[in-house]
Design an enzyme around this catalytic site. Sequence first.
Site, PDB file in Angstrom:
ATOM      1  N   GLY A  49       0.726  -1.180  -0.083  1.00 51.73           N
ATOM      2  CA  GLY A  49      -0.106   0.030  -0.104  1.00 51.73           C
ATOM      3  C   GLY A  49       1.023   0.829  -0.598  1.00 51.73           C
ATOM      4  N   GLN A  54       3.082  10.112   1.682  1.00 55.09           N
ATOM      5  CA  GLN A  54       4.233   9.278   1.648  1.00 55.09           C
ATOM      6  C   GLN A  54       5.039   9.462   0.458  1.00 55.09           C
ATOM      7  OE1 GLN A  54       2.272   5.358   2.365  1.00 55.09           O
ATOM      8  NE2 GLN A  54       4.246   4.757   4.022  1.00 55.09           N
ATOM      9  N   CYS A  92       5.902  -0.653   7.809  1.00 54.38           N
ATOM     10  CA  CYS A  92       5.481   0.272   6.790  1.00 54.38           C
ATOM     11  C   CYS A  92       7.153   1.319   5.668  1.00 54.38           C
ATOM     12  CB  CYS A  92       5.704   1.749   8.049  1.00 54.38           C
ATOM     13  SG  CYS A  92       4.909   3.419   6.616  1.00 54.38           S
ATOM     14  N   LEU A  93       6.732   1.329   4.213  1.00 54.73           N
ATOM     15  CA  LEU A  93       7.381   1.855   4.046  1.00 54.73           C
ATOM     16  C   LEU A  93       8.323   3.311   4.798  1.00 54.73           C
ATOM     17  CD1 LEU A  93       5.791   1.493   0.434  1.00 54.73           C
ATOM     18  CD2 LEU A  93       7.336  -0.159   1.518  1.00 54.73           C
ATOM     19  N   HIS A 134      -4.052   1.248   7.372  1.00 61.93           N
ATOM     20  CA  HIS A 134      -2.870   1.916   7.895  1.00 61.93           C
ATOM     21  C   HIS A 134      -2.685   3.194   6.372  1.00 61.93           C
ATOM     22  CE1 HIS A 134       1.386   1.157   8.352  1.00 61.93           C
ATOM     23  NE2 HIS A 134       1.741   1.932   7.149  1.00 61.93           N
ATOM     24  N   GLU A 135      -3.007   2.614   4.990  1.00 62.98           N
ATOM     25  CA  GLU A 135      -3.853   3.553   4.758  1.00 62.98           C
ATOM     26  C   GLU A 135      -3.783   4.507   4.928  1.00 62.98           C
ATOM     27  OE1 GLU A 135      -0.334   3.756   3.205  1.00 62.98           O
ATOM     28  OE2 GLU A 135      -0.049   1.232   3.103  1.00 62.98           O
ATOM     29  N   HIS A 138      -2.587   7.150   7.210  1.00 62.86           N
ATOM     30  CA  HIS A 138      -1.267   7.986   6.579  1.00 62.86           C
ATOM     31  C   HIS A 138      -1.943   9.080   6.494  1.00 62.86           C
ATOM     32  CE1 HIS A 138       2.358   6.235   6.533  1.00 62.86           C
ATOM     33  NE2 HIS A 138       2.087   4.344   6.583  1.00 62.86           N
TER      34      HIS A 138
END
Length: 140
Positions: A49, A54, A92-93, A134-135, A138
């Site tokens: 995702g 991000q 997480c990226l 999660h996304e 963000h």
Amino acid sequence: MGEEEILQVRVYGDPVLRSPALPVTNIDDRLRRLIPVMVRTMRETDGVGLAANQIGLLERVIVVAEEDTVHVLINPEIVSWSTRAAVDTEGCLSLPGLQAQVERASKVVVRGLDPEGKEVELVARGLLARIFQHEIDHLN
């Protein structure tokens, strides 16, 4: 912005990650060109995702991978979630190398717009529900 381009994923400490993303008011060609770049960036960085903030854009856009399908949602929101929760490991990226146990609703209903501006509603369970939560976190 070329489709082969991969964007830099912002990491913890970057102020854009702490800023709420703004609703998209115009789905234009720029945004439509951005989406495949977001998908490629997500895939090339081994993510499942990616939220627009991000990559430094304060816009409410996410891409989410479900096996061979990629869900693109503009202005996504969780409209309902189950009271049943599950704890699982998340990465997480924007926090490379870090993983943690996170409790999330095991089922969510997510609503948003597709790249053509049509309203979409998805029911997600398990890992897919976790990724959407999660996304969207963000963006918020």
